[in-house]
Design a protein around this motif. Sequence first.
Motif, PDB file in Angstrom:
ATOM      1  N   PRO A  36       0.810  -1.228   0.000  1.00  0.00           N
ATOM      2  CA  PRO A  36       0.000   0.000   0.000  1.00  0.00           C
ATOM      3  C   PRO A  36       0.840   1.274   0.000  1.00  0.00           C
ATOM      4  CG  PRO A  36       0.045  -0.927   2.206  1.00  0.00           C
ATOM      5  CD  PRO A  36       0.767  -1.921   1.316  1.00  0.00           C
ATOM      6  N   THR A  37       1.645   1.456  -1.043  1.00  0.00           N
ATOM      7  CA  THR A  37       2.493   2.638  -1.154  1.00  0.00           C
ATOM      8  C   THR A  37       1.682   3.833  -1.661  1.00  0.00           C
ATOM      9  OG1 THR A  37       3.149   1.731  -3.303  1.00  0.00           O
ATOM     10  CG2 THR A  37       4.673   1.412  -1.469  1.00  0.00           C
ATOM     11  N   GLU A  38       2.231   5.008  -1.476  1.00  0.00           N
ATOM     12  CA  GLU A  38       1.497   6.231  -1.818  1.00  0.00           C
ATOM     13  C   GLU A  38       1.265   6.366  -3.319  1.00  0.00           C
ATOM     14  OE1 GLU A  38      -0.047   8.289   0.329  1.00  0.00           O
ATOM     15  OE2 GLU A  38       0.589   6.759   1.769  1.00  0.00           O
ATOM     16  N   ASP A  39       2.182   5.861  -4.141  1.00  0.00           N
ATOM     17  CA  ASP A  39       1.962   5.977  -5.583  1.00  0.00           C
ATOM     18  C   ASP A  39       0.757   5.140  -6.009  1.00  0.00           C
ATOM     19  OD1 ASP A  39       3.414   3.640  -5.093  1.00  0.00           O
ATOM     20  OD2 ASP A  39       4.656   3.809  -6.891  1.00  0.00           O
ATOM     21  N   LEU A  40       0.587   3.957  -5.414  1.00  0.00           N
ATOM     22  CA  LEU A  40      -0.596   3.146  -5.714  1.00  0.00           C
ATOM     23  C   LEU A  40      -1.861   3.850  -5.239  1.00  0.00           C
ATOM     24  CD1 LEU A  40      -2.061   0.531  -6.560  1.00  0.00           C
ATOM     25  CD2 LEU A  40      -1.604  -0.336  -4.246  1.00  0.00           C
ATOM     26  N   LYS A  41      -1.861   4.347  -4.034  1.00  0.00           N
ATOM     27  CA  LYS A  41      -3.048   4.998  -3.481  1.00  0.00           C
ATOM     28  C   LYS A  41      -3.417   6.241  -4.291  1.00  0.00           C
ATOM     29  CE  LYS A  41      -2.425   3.475   1.316  1.00  0.00           C
ATOM     30  NZ  LYS A  41      -2.224   3.923   2.718  1.00  0.00           N
ATOM     31  N   GLY A  42      -2.401   6.931  -4.808  1.00  0.00           N
ATOM     32  CA  GLY A  42      -2.670   8.117  -5.602  1.00  0.00           C
ATOM     33  C   GLY A  42      -3.263   7.813  -6.958  1.00  0.00           C
ATOM     34  N   ALA A  43      -3.028   6.599  -7.465  1.00  0.00           N
ATOM     35  CA  ALA A  43      -3.518   6.235  -8.799  1.00  0.00           C
ATOM     36  C   ALA A  43      -4.872   5.560  -8.774  1.00  0.00           C
ATOM     37  CB  ALA A  43      -2.511   5.312  -9.484  1.00  0.00           C
ATOM     38  N   SER A  44      -5.150   4.798  -7.715  1.00  0.00           N
ATOM     39  CA  SER A  44      -6.324   3.925  -7.740  1.00  0.00           C
ATOM     40  C   SER A  44      -7.175   4.072  -6.486  1.00  0.00           C
ATOM     41  CB  SER A  44      -5.886   2.467  -7.879  1.00  0.00           C
ATOM     42  OG  SER A  44      -6.987   1.598  -7.750  1.00  0.00           O
ATOM     43  N   GLY A  45      -8.472   4.265  -6.692  1.00  0.00           N
ATOM     44  CA  GLY A  45      -9.408   4.269  -5.578  1.00  0.00           C
ATOM     45  C   GLY A  45      -9.702   2.873  -5.066  1.00  0.00           C
ATOM     46  N   ALA A  46      -9.325   1.857  -5.845  1.00  0.00           N
ATOM     47  CA  ALA A  46      -9.535   0.454  -5.453  1.00  0.00           C
ATOM     48  C   ALA A  46      -8.202  -0.203  -5.107  1.00  0.00           C
ATOM     49  CB  ALA A  46     -10.244  -0.308  -6.564  1.00  0.00           C
ATOM     50  N   TRP A  47      -7.299   0.557  -4.524  1.00  0.00           N
ATOM     51  CA  TRP A  47      -5.957   0.058  -4.246  1.00  0.00           C
ATOM     52  C   TRP A  47      -5.960  -1.136  -3.301  1.00  0.00           C
ATOM     53  CZ3 TRP A  47      -4.688   0.215   0.885  1.00  0.00           C
ATOM     54  CH2 TRP A  47      -5.369   1.135   1.687  1.00  0.00           C
ATOM     55  N   HIS A  48      -7.011  -1.248  -2.464  1.00  0.00           N
ATOM     56  CA  HIS A  48      -7.056  -2.344  -1.503  1.00  0.00           C
ATOM     57  C   HIS A  48      -7.055  -3.705  -2.195  1.00  0.00           C
ATOM     58  CE1 HIS A  48     -11.309  -1.820  -2.616  1.00  0.00           C
ATOM     59  NE2 HIS A  48     -11.445  -3.094  -2.332  1.00  0.00           N
ATOM     60  N   ARG A  49      -7.584  -3.770  -3.412  1.00  0.00           N
ATOM     61  CA  ARG A  49      -7.637  -5.053  -4.114  1.00  0.00           C
ATOM     62  C   ARG A  49      -6.234  -5.615  -4.338  1.00  0.00           C
ATOM     63  NH1 ARG A  49     -11.983  -3.563  -8.940  1.00  0.00           N
ATOM     64  NH2 ARG A  49     -13.812  -3.266  -7.597  1.00  0.00           N
ATOM     65  N   ARG A  50      -5.333  -4.757  -4.756  1.00  0.00           N
ATOM     66  CA  ARG A  50      -3.966  -5.209  -5.020  1.00  0.00           C
ATOM     67  C   ARG A  50      -3.241  -5.574  -3.729  1.00  0.00           C
ATOM     68  NH1 ARG A  50      -1.813  -3.023 -10.562  1.00  0.00           N
ATOM     69  NH2 ARG A  50      -3.812  -2.793 -11.628  1.00  0.00           N
ATOM     70  N   VAL A  51      -3.551  -4.880  -2.667  1.00  0.00           N
ATOM     71  CA  VAL A  51      -2.968  -5.216  -1.364  1.00  0.00           C
ATOM     72  C   VAL A  51      -3.500  -6.564  -0.882  1.00  0.00           C
ATOM     73  CG1 VAL A  51      -2.741  -4.493   1.044  1.00  0.00           C
ATOM     74  CG2 VAL A  51      -2.608  -2.793  -0.788  1.00  0.00           C
ATOM     75  N   TRP A  52      -4.778  -6.802  -1.044  1.00  0.00           N
ATOM     76  CA  TRP A  52      -5.349  -8.096  -0.663  1.00  0.00           C
ATOM     77  C   TRP A  52      -4.743  -9.230  -1.486  1.00  0.00           C
ATOM     78  CZ3 TRP A  52     -11.323  -6.778  -0.450  1.00  0.00           C
ATOM     79  CH2 TRP A  52     -11.558  -5.943   0.656  1.00  0.00           C
ATOM     80  N   GLU A  53      -4.489  -8.968  -2.759  1.00  0.00           N
ATOM     81  CA  GLU A  53      -3.876 -10.002  -3.593  1.00  0.00           C
ATOM     82  C   GLU A  53      -2.473 -10.343  -3.081  1.00  0.00           C
ATOM     83  OE1 GLU A  53      -6.248  -9.310  -7.796  1.00  0.00           O
ATOM     84  OE2 GLU A  53      -4.249  -8.458  -7.575  1.00  0.00           O
ATOM     85  N   TYR A  54      -1.737  -9.327  -2.665  1.00  0.00           N
ATOM     86  CA  TYR A  54      -0.436  -9.590  -2.054  1.00  0.00           C
ATOM     87  C   TYR A  54      -0.592 -10.430  -0.788  1.00  0.00           C
ATOM     88  CZ  TYR A  54       3.601  -8.942   0.944  1.00  0.00           C
ATOM     89  OH  TYR A  54       4.651  -9.168   1.801  1.00  0.00           O
ATOM     90  N   GLU A  55      -1.523 -10.028   0.070  1.00  0.00           N
ATOM     91  CA  GLU A  55      -1.714 -10.735   1.331  1.00  0.00           C
ATOM     92  C   GLU A  55      -2.123 -12.193   1.094  1.00  0.00           C
ATOM     93  OE1 GLU A  55      -4.539  -8.312   3.396  1.00  0.00           O
ATOM     94  OE2 GLU A  55      -3.062  -6.794   3.952  1.00  0.00           O
ATOM     95  N   LEU A  56      -2.954 -12.417   0.096  1.00  0.00           N
ATOM     96  CA  LEU A  56      -3.391 -13.775  -0.222  1.00  0.00           C
ATOM     97  C   LEU A  56      -2.218 -14.631  -0.681  1.00  0.00           C
ATOM     98  CD1 LEU A  56      -6.160 -15.469  -0.721  1.00  0.00           C
ATOM     99  CD2 LEU A  56      -5.525 -15.134  -3.099  1.00  0.00           C
ATOM    100  N   LEU A  57      -1.389 -14.086  -1.576  1.00  0.00           N
ATOM    101  CA  LEU A  57      -0.247 -14.834  -2.099  1.00  0.00           C
ATOM    102  C   LEU A  57       0.863 -14.982  -1.060  1.00  0.00           C
ATOM    103  CD1 LEU A  57      -0.104 -13.266  -5.672  1.00  0.00           C
ATOM    104  CD2 LEU A  57      -0.886 -15.575  -5.080  1.00  0.00           C
ATOM    105  N   LYS A  58       0.853 -14.149  -0.043  1.00  0.00           N
ATOM    106  CA  LYS A  58       1.840 -14.232   1.032  1.00  0.00           C
ATOM    107  C   LYS A  58       1.418 -15.240   2.098  1.00  0.00           C
ATOM    108  CE  LYS A  58       5.627 -12.950   3.135  1.00  0.00           C
ATOM    109  NZ  LYS A  58       6.941 -13.373   2.595  1.00  0.00           N
TER     110      LYS A  58
END
Length: 301
Positions: free
Chosen positions: A251-273
């Motif tokens: 959840p870096t600031e560049d992602l949050k600045g680009a996407s209002g749905a940034w949580h999806r990509r963070v969840w995908e990381y958490e799932l694969l981790k």
Amino acid sequence: MSKYLIINADDFGSFRGANLAIFDLLKDPDSPLTSSTIMAPCPWAPEAVRFAKENPELCIGVHWTFTNEWSTYRWGPVAHQNTESLRDEFGYMHHESDEFEKHADLDEVYAEAKAQIELLKKLGLEPSHLDNHMGSIYGVATGRFELLNVAFRLAAEYGLPFRFPANLADEQFNNSMLDIQVDKKVVLGLLDKVVAAAEQSGTAIPDYLIPNEWSGPQNDSYDNFKEYIYELYKTFPDGAVTETYMHPCLPTEDLKGASGAWHRRVWEYELLKDPQTKQHIESLGFKLIDYRELKKMKSGK
């Protein structure tokens, strides 16, 4: 009956958070991530390539990029000339696949696709496979299937596998991630030609491509998303090589600045981790493979 699964991390090089997440996952033996692909036009691509150079055993390829979906985070083509059809009115890549397909000159597409491979190779990447951001080169948004000829031509020239499924299940025509806008009969009629072209050129392709959806309760919480993915993987076919993909990111600031749905990509990381994810996949009888192994399987070597 044997069944195989490739899990690819798309959008390597897009955000710093994507790089950090993919670095972590590809080096983690408890993660099911098997490969990743780099977006040459994006600012973090050189760092992604440096990681690939330092870890040549990993399966890292080229994420052909002809679209730029973000409104506040933009990029343009890699090629230095003859890219006018690939640009919008502001000089950036088109936002959506249908816009790209409607405007794209095939010679310019070929030159840009080759330029993206060559840039990453110049930076030091030895690509393992090819795939495509937002499916723009598939032609399924408007029916410009001749774009696939460009993809298979370059895949054959470089001797690389390419992400395009040999089969499509009925439910995939309603998958919003695949975003198939062309008549089902037309697409199914195309598949035989694609498989024949792949075999003729010696280009390895997966049997199925099944991404996850976000329209539903899986978007409401991480726990819902995890449960949804675990159930989805149970539906993947036996006796085949299936690819699915995700876009893991911290959840870096560049992602949050680009996407209002940034949580999806963070969840995908958490799932694969989560080590439970790999355990679940293996409990279903899947062997996790990468595109180098797919190439060997399809060539019989």
